[in-house]
Design an enzyme around this catalytic site. Sequence first.
Site, mmCIF file in Angstrom:
data_model
loop_
_atom_site.group_PDB
_atom_site.id
_atom_site.type_symbol
_atom_site.label_atom_id
_atom_site.label_comp_id
_atom_site.label_asym_id
_atom_site.label_seq_id
_atom_site.Cartn_x
_atom_site.Cartn_y
_atom_site.Cartn_z
ATOM 1 N N TYR A 152 43.462 46.225 43.522
ATOM 2 C CA TYR A 152 42.761 45.894 44.764
ATOM 3 C C TYR A 152 41.432 45.211 44.456
ATOM 4 C CZ TYR A 152 40.388 46.489 49.255
ATOM 5 O OH TYR A 152 39.703 46.266 50.424
ATOM 6 N N LYS A 156 40.241 41.250 45.341
ATOM 7 C CA LYS A 156 39.107 40.867 46.180
ATOM 8 C C LYS A 156 38.119 39.987 45.402
ATOM 9 C CE LYS A 156 40.491 42.764 49.969
ATOM 10 N NZ LYS A 156 40.886 41.928 51.135
#
Length: 222
Positions: A152, A156
């Site tokens: 994750y 990002k």
Amino acid sequence: MSLKDKVILITGAGSGLGKALAVAAGQAGAKVICGGRRKDRIQQTAEEVTKAGGLGTAVEMDVTDPKSVEKGVKQAEKGGPIEILINNAGIITGLKPVQDLPVEEWDKIMATNVRGPYLLIRAILPGMIQRGFGRILNISAPIKHLPKATAYCASKCALDSLTKAVSYEVKGTDVLVNAVEPPFLDTEMHKGGKKPEEVVAEILALAACEPGSPSGRIVKIA
């Protein structure tokens, strides 16, 4: 810049922040394309957009699939060219040490959080350049070095880099590309934090920034 009658595509509009953004844009009189995989959810959001004073349309799409994105964008633009794109769809799974993270989970997260925005930008940006106007806003994250969330966090960071790189490619035009880092939000994906409705005004203000506004920014919202 007023959102009234602007055509906005918001991905991941079936719940959470995406839904809150769609309804708030509807309250401002926008024409909101509610994109997502869950047909019943995005249809419900579209109805709420219309009730709020805008014009809501549900468009089913899988942001990880090029053909689905292409088909979805064509369907969305039947109501007019997309002027604002908000890449909101994202997932967080695989909360485990990197050595225990299956390759399949890594690929799934990167596909949704990075490949998805790339595919949407690739499909919509040419029309924005041709028309000389467009706004692209990518939803990033406030923390990018969180243990046990390596995929994750990496996704990002990649999204931030994509934002800046694309902004440089369209420098000198009125196509502005930015990202926003909202705080942790209380949604289906994450429990605890602010309500999505508490941050939508700031996010939409950035999505509807005036001509000449900065581009390539990663804006943090407290």
